[in-house]
Scaffold this motif. Structure first.
Motif, PDB file in Angstrom:
ATOM      1  N   UNK A  83       8.354   0.212  -0.669  1.00  0.00           N
ATOM      2  CA  UNK A  83       8.205   0.193   0.291  1.00  0.00           C
ATOM      3  C   UNK A  83       6.923   0.173   0.931  1.00  0.00           C
ATOM      4  N   UNK A  84       6.587   0.960   0.618  1.00  0.00           N
ATOM      5  CA  UNK A  84       5.255   1.265   0.780  1.00  0.00           C
ATOM      6  C   UNK A  84       4.478  -0.288  -0.089  1.00  0.00           C
ATOM      7  N   UNK A  85       4.379  -0.564  -0.569  1.00  0.00           N
ATOM      8  CA  UNK A  85       3.462  -1.406  -1.186  1.00  0.00           C
ATOM      9  C   UNK A  85       4.124  -2.864  -0.701  1.00  0.00           C
ATOM     10  N   UNK A  86       4.602  -3.221  -0.716  1.00  0.00           N
ATOM     11  CA  UNK A  86       5.069  -4.126   0.255  1.00  0.00           C
ATOM     12  C   UNK A  86       4.268  -4.226   1.644  1.00  0.00           C
ATOM     13  N   UNK A  87       3.760  -3.005   2.161  1.00  0.00           N
ATOM     14  CA  UNK A  87       3.090  -3.195   3.551  1.00  0.00           C
ATOM     15  C   UNK A  87       1.178  -3.027   2.732  1.00  0.00           C
ATOM     16  N   UNK A  88       1.117  -3.316   1.380  1.00  0.00           N
ATOM     17  CA  UNK A  88       0.048  -3.149   1.126  1.00  0.00           C
ATOM     18  C   UNK A  88      -1.196  -4.134   1.265  1.00  0.00           C
ATOM     19  N   UNK A  89      -2.532  -4.067   1.994  1.00  0.00           N
ATOM     20  CA  UNK A  89      -3.289  -4.678   2.030  1.00  0.00           C
ATOM     21  C   UNK A  89      -4.859  -4.750   0.662  1.00  0.00           C
ATOM     22  N   UNK A  92      -6.309  -1.335   1.464  1.00  0.00           N
ATOM     23  CA  UNK A  92      -5.381  -0.091   1.303  1.00  0.00           C
ATOM     24  C   UNK A  92      -5.387  -0.075  -0.731  1.00  0.00           C
ATOM     25  N   UNK A  93      -5.172  -1.161  -1.125  1.00  0.00           N
ATOM     26  CA  UNK A  93      -5.810  -0.995  -2.475  1.00  0.00           C
ATOM     27  C   UNK A  93      -6.818  -0.128  -3.376  1.00  0.00           C
ATOM     28  N   UNK A  94      -7.464  -1.392  -2.515  1.00  0.00           N
ATOM     29  CA  UNK A  94      -9.054  -0.783  -3.091  1.00  0.00           C
ATOM     30  C   UNK A  94      -9.079   0.858  -2.439  1.00  0.00           C
ATOM     31  N   UNK A  95      -8.674   1.721  -1.521  1.00  0.00           N
ATOM     32  CA  UNK A  95      -9.106   2.691  -1.658  1.00  0.00           C
ATOM     33  C   UNK A  95      -7.780   3.642  -2.184  1.00  0.00           C
ATOM     34  N   UNK A  96      -6.736   3.370  -3.136  1.00  0.00           N
ATOM     35  CA  UNK A  96      -5.677   3.826  -3.586  1.00  0.00           C
ATOM     36  C   UNK A  96      -6.784   3.662  -5.215  1.00  0.00           C
ATOM     37  N   UNK A  97      -7.406   2.178  -5.598  1.00  0.00           N
ATOM     38  CA  UNK A  97      -7.828   3.109  -6.744  1.00  0.00           C
ATOM     39  C   UNK A  97      -9.018   3.213  -6.751  1.00  0.00           C
ATOM     40  N   UNK A  98      -9.546   3.901  -5.667  1.00  0.00           N
ATOM     41  CA  UNK A  98     -10.735   4.441  -5.259  1.00  0.00           C
ATOM     42  C   UNK A  98     -10.237   6.151  -6.458  1.00  0.00           C
ATOM     43  N   UNK A  99      -9.161   6.130  -5.495  1.00  0.00           N
ATOM     44  CA  UNK A  99      -8.432   7.209  -5.893  1.00  0.00           C
ATOM     45  C   UNK A  99      -8.538   8.069  -7.487  1.00  0.00           C
ATOM     46  N   UNK A 100      -7.865   6.704  -7.565  1.00  0.00           N
ATOM     47  CA  UNK A 100      -7.621   6.309  -9.168  1.00  0.00           C
ATOM     48  C   UNK A 100      -8.465   6.398 -10.007  1.00  0.00           C
ATOM     49  N   UNK A 126      -0.416   6.118  -0.716  1.00  0.00           N
ATOM     50  CA  UNK A 126      -0.206   4.654  -1.037  1.00  0.00           C
ATOM     51  C   UNK A 126       1.698   5.054  -0.025  1.00  0.00           C
ATOM     52  N   UNK A 127       2.308   6.253   0.286  1.00  0.00           N
ATOM     53  CA  UNK A 127       3.052   7.086   0.562  1.00  0.00           C
ATOM     54  C   UNK A 127       2.239   6.793   2.261  1.00  0.00           C
ATOM     55  N   UNK A 173       1.524  -0.955  -9.594  1.00  0.00           N
ATOM     56  CA  UNK A 173       0.119  -1.706  -8.075  1.00  0.00           C
ATOM     57  C   UNK A 173      -0.734  -2.458  -8.020  1.00  0.00           C
ATOM     58  N   UNK A 174      -1.364  -3.215  -9.231  1.00  0.00           N
ATOM     59  CA  UNK A 174      -2.051  -3.764  -8.875  1.00  0.00           C
ATOM     60  C   UNK A 174      -2.113  -4.982  -9.289  1.00  0.00           C
ATOM     61  N   UNK A 175      -0.409  -5.677 -10.059  1.00  0.00           N
ATOM     62  CA  UNK A 175       0.255  -6.619  -9.494  1.00  0.00           C
ATOM     63  C   UNK A 175       0.774  -6.987  -8.005  1.00  0.00           C
ATOM     64  N   UNK A 176       1.293  -5.910  -7.887  1.00  0.00           N
ATOM     65  CA  UNK A 176       2.389  -5.922  -6.476  1.00  0.00           C
ATOM     66  C   UNK A 176       3.746  -6.088  -7.063  1.00  0.00           C
ATOM     67  N   UNK A 177       3.577  -5.593  -8.067  1.00  0.00           N
ATOM     68  CA  UNK A 177       5.467  -5.711  -8.395  1.00  0.00           C
ATOM     69  C   UNK A 177       6.063  -4.630  -8.454  1.00  0.00           C
TER      70      UNK A 177
END
Length: 268
Positions: A83-89, A92-100, A126-127, A173-177
């Protein structure tokens, strides 16, 4: 408050550790008033146990509770991640990747605590995209409860295993799968449950046991406290039984003497 809370969650303050207002006040250089307020908040969160005029103890969590938390995460996290990934911009992805990226740096340095902290930041980022804020808070609360066992899990889950699991999630997450994201979280949470069960089996603890050093449960009433007390009601029967004072109502009336008329002659 935040410092003490983090020390409890990271295991710096292990279950069973005794705390005092004077010690905490001296350590943080503040008066006992804010310390007392912080302790009340920690008690409400179930992290400490406060006994008036006795002690303040870091509360333990039972093995059974750790298993329950791990089982709840299997149910709640996979659909939440989808559900969270479906709302990811893209932002948002850039922030998640920075933490990764930060997590990978900690892994290269061999810092397991840093890996856990950065991985929490990945999940939190993400959540936090969930429209249901209560869902997000519930997931973070479950993570914090289970985090108190992380020191015990060390040696069961290695840094490399933590890295591999998160890498797979990040690729999805990067593929939005969405299907793969949900499956990755389901597999990951099943691995967490297996880790908890393996740890519990190695420690040979019963499901209701608490970790070594944890605060013991409140004392049960002593056997003598449950003994029936002698009745204070006066006995009203039985040979040899003590009788209480008779009631006024039950007391027999005293016969009145009737005045007899005098036979002596009256003086005229």
């Amino acid at each position: 408050y935040q410092t003490v809370r983090e020390n409890i969650l990271t295991g710096t303050l292990v279950p069973g550790t005794r705390l005092t207002l004077a010690e905490l006040s001296e350590r943080f250089g503040v008066s006992p008033i804010p310390i007392r307020e912080a302790l009340r908040q920690l008690e409400q969160e179930g992290l400490i146990e406060m006994k008036p005029h006795v002690k303040i103890v870091v509360r333990g969590v039972s093995v059974r509770e750790a298993i329950w938390v791990a089982e709840m995460r299997i149910v709640l996290e996979p659909p939440a991640a989808r559900e969270a990934a479906a709302h990811m911009t893209d932002a948002d992805l850039a922030v998640i990747q920075a933490h990764f990226t930060e997590m990978l740096a900690y892994a290269d340095a061999g810092d397991l605590e840093g890996v856990q902290r950065a991985r929490l930041a990945v999940n939190d980022a993400l959540f936090s995209l969930l429209p249901n804020r209560r869902w997000h808070r519930t997931l973070m609360g479950l993570w914090e409860t289970l985090q108190r066992y992380r020191n015990a899990f060390q040696g069961v889950e290695s840094i490399e295993e933590a890295r591999a699991g998160t890498v797979r999630i990040m690729e999805a997450i990067a593929r939005r799968d969405l299907d793969e994201i949900e499956q990755c979280y389901r597999d990951r949470r099943q691995g967490t449950l297996d880790t908890v069960l393996a740890w519990a089996a190695r420690t040979e603890e019963q499901p209701d046991a608490t970790p070594e050093g944890a605060a013991a449960p409140a004392n049960e009433p002593s056997q003598g406290a449950n003994r029936s007390r002698p009745s204070m009601t006066p006995s009203i029967g039985g040979d040899g039984g003590r009788r209480g004072p008779p009631s006024r109502r039950g007391k027999p009336r005293r016969a009145r003497r009737r005045r007899q008329p005098s036979t002596a002659p009256r003086a005229r």
